[in-house]
Design a protein around this motif. Structure first.
Motif, PDB file in Angstrom:
ATOM      1  N   ARG A   2     -20.040   4.023  -3.795  1.00  0.00           N
ATOM      2  CA  ARG A   2     -21.147   3.206  -3.248  1.00  0.00           C
ATOM      3  C   ARG A   2     -20.631   2.194  -2.228  1.00  0.00           C
ATOM      4  O   ARG A   2     -21.393   1.703  -1.404  1.00  0.00           O
ATOM      5  N   HIS A   3     -19.345   1.885  -2.300  1.00  0.00           N
ATOM      6  CA  HIS A   3     -18.744   0.865  -1.435  1.00  0.00           C
ATOM      7  C   HIS A   3     -18.031   1.451  -0.229  1.00  0.00           C
ATOM      8  O   HIS A   3     -17.593   0.701   0.645  1.00  0.00           O
ATOM      9  N   GLY A   4     -17.893   2.772  -0.178  1.00  0.00           N
ATOM     10  CA  GLY A   4     -17.189   3.409   0.928  1.00  0.00           C
ATOM     11  C   GLY A   4     -16.310   4.535   0.416  1.00  0.00           C
ATOM     12  O   GLY A   4     -16.370   4.901  -0.757  1.00  0.00           O
ATOM     13  N   PRO A   5     -15.484   5.094   1.300  1.00  0.00           N
ATOM     14  CA  PRO A   5     -14.615   6.187   0.879  1.00  0.00           C
ATOM     15  C   PRO A   5     -13.595   5.722  -0.157  1.00  0.00           C
ATOM     16  O   PRO A   5     -13.270   4.536  -0.231  1.00  0.00           O
ATOM     17  N   VAL A   6     -13.099   6.685  -0.928  1.00  0.00           N
ATOM     18  CA  VAL A   6     -12.129   6.382  -1.978  1.00  0.00           C
ATOM     19  C   VAL A   6     -10.912   7.283  -1.792  1.00  0.00           C
ATOM     20  O   VAL A   6     -11.046   8.483  -1.585  1.00  0.00           O
ATOM     21  N   VAL A   7      -9.744   6.668  -1.865  1.00  0.00           N
ATOM     22  CA  VAL A   7      -8.485   7.407  -1.869  1.00  0.00           C
ATOM     23  C   VAL A   7      -8.033   7.497  -3.316  1.00  0.00           C
ATOM     24  O   VAL A   7      -7.860   6.472  -3.984  1.00  0.00           O
ATOM     25  N   LEU A   8      -7.890   8.718  -3.802  1.00  0.00           N
ATOM     26  CA  LEU A   8      -7.336   8.957  -5.130  1.00  0.00           C
ATOM     27  C   LEU A   8      -5.951   9.540  -4.918  1.00  0.00           C
ATOM     28  O   LEU A   8      -5.815  10.570  -4.271  1.00  0.00           O
ATOM     29  N   ALA A  67     -12.120   1.347   2.671  1.00  0.00           N
ATOM     30  CA  ALA A  67     -11.742   2.300   1.619  1.00  0.00           C
ATOM     31  C   ALA A  67     -11.180   1.597   0.392  1.00  0.00           C
ATOM     32  O   ALA A  67     -10.551   0.546   0.497  1.00  0.00           O
ATOM     33  N   ARG A  68     -11.412   2.212  -0.740  1.00  0.00           N
ATOM     34  CA  ARG A  68     -10.802   1.790  -1.993  1.00  0.00           C
ATOM     35  C   ARG A  68      -9.707   2.786  -2.328  1.00  0.00           C
ATOM     36  O   ARG A  68      -9.825   3.968  -2.017  1.00  0.00           O
ATOM     37  N   VAL A  69      -8.641   2.317  -2.963  1.00  0.00           N
ATOM     38  CA  VAL A  69      -7.506   3.155  -3.326  1.00  0.00           C
ATOM     39  C   VAL A  69      -7.298   3.045  -4.827  1.00  0.00           C
ATOM     40  O   VAL A  69      -7.308   1.935  -5.377  1.00  0.00           O
ATOM     41  N   ILE A  70      -7.099   4.181  -5.483  1.00  0.00           N
ATOM     42  CA  ILE A  70      -6.839   4.200  -6.924  1.00  0.00           C
ATOM     43  C   ILE A  70      -5.699   5.169  -7.192  1.00  0.00           C
ATOM     44  O   ILE A  70      -5.766   6.340  -6.813  1.00  0.00           O
ATOM     45  N   GLY A  71      -4.653   4.681  -7.844  1.00  0.00           N
ATOM     46  CA  GLY A  71      -3.557   5.527  -8.293  1.00  0.00           C
ATOM     47  C   GLY A  71      -3.887   6.095  -9.659  1.00  0.00           C
ATOM     48  O   GLY A  71      -4.447   5.388 -10.505  1.00  0.00           O
ATOM     49  N   LEU A  72      -3.559   7.357  -9.900  1.00  0.00           N
ATOM     50  CA  LEU A  72      -3.881   8.027 -11.162  1.00  0.00           C
ATOM     51  C   LEU A  72      -2.670   8.764 -11.714  1.00  0.00           C
ATOM     52  O   LEU A  72      -2.029   9.534 -10.997  1.00  0.00           O
ATOM     53  N   SER A  73      -2.378   8.525 -12.985  1.00  0.00           N
ATOM     54  CA  SER A  73      -1.339   9.286 -13.680  1.00  0.00           C
ATOM     55  C   SER A  73      -1.724   9.370 -15.153  1.00  0.00           C
ATOM     56  O   SER A  73      -2.664   8.705 -15.600  1.00  0.00           O
ATOM     57  N   THR A  74      -0.977  10.143 -15.899  1.00  0.00           N
ATOM     58  CA  THR A  74      -1.264  10.296 -17.326  1.00  0.00           C
ATOM     59  C   THR A  74      -0.590   9.210 -18.164  1.00  0.00           C
ATOM     60  O   THR A  74      -0.669   9.244 -19.388  1.00  0.00           O
ATOM     61  N   ASP A  75       0.034   8.242 -17.513  1.00  0.00           N
ATOM     62  CA  ASP A  75       0.635   7.124 -18.253  1.00  0.00           C
ATOM     63  C   ASP A  75      -0.434   6.360 -19.019  1.00  0.00           C
ATOM     64  O   ASP A  75      -1.612   6.327 -18.614  1.00  0.00           O
TER      65      ASP A  75
END
Length: 178
Positions: free
Chosen positions: A51-57, A87-95
């Protein structure tokens, strides 16, 4: 011992382009998970973020390993430019969340939110690192730019961390010009 084995397995992983993940133009799977920004817990829902703009995953294998640390530091350094492009950025891992809290604080200076990626989320984004024999699945290194309409605008999947920030930043800056 498990961490040493995982680190060795990641070090032996093939460096170079990985098979294509979700194709550009396809709908990004919506998801909900929990994340950390510094020591603050938050809920991540992709549809809300868009809703706020593009997202970097950006999916990464393991917090506090060399490539993941360097990649995440680079994302943290580039956050002003990502934010300027909307853009918003979110890092993702299984940690686990405790590890992600320390990683967000120590490595990213509380600039990049880190979120937990379940096995289902890895499967939905087709980013499981195959062949390392881990009990808990591990993400490969894949970065997605998700356009505000929920479509995959860009994907870069390569175990070498070096180009992930530049390629995702270029994509969101080009989107901001339109």
């Amino acid at each position: 011992m498990k961490k040493m084995l995982l680190g060795a397995a990641l070090a032996m992983a093939v460096v170079g382009p990985l098979p294509a993940q979700l194709a550009s133009g396809t709908s990004a799977p919506d998801f909900k998970t929990m994340g950390m920004l510094g020591d603050k817990t938050f809920r991540v829902h992709l549809a809300e973020q868009l809703r706020h703009g593009p997202v970097v995953l950006y999916f990464f294998p393991k917090a506090f390993t060399k490539g993941c640390t360097l990649e995440s530091k680079a994302f943290a350094d580039a956050m002003p430019r990502f934010e300027a492009a909307g853009a918003r950025v979110i890092g993702l891992s299984t940690d686990d969340l405790d590890t992600l809290a320390r990683f967000s604080t120590d490595v990213c200076r509380s600039k990049v939110p880190m979120a937990h990626a379940s096995a289902d989320l890895l499967a939905a984004y087709d980013v499981e690192l195959a062949g390392i024999g881990a009990v808990v699945p591990v993400a490969n290194r894949t970065s997605y730019v998700i356009a505000q309409d929920g479509s995959v605008a860009m994907v870069h999947s390569e175990m070498d961390y070096a180009e992930h920030v530049a390629k995702t930043l270029q994509a969101v800056e080009e989107m901001a010009k339109r």
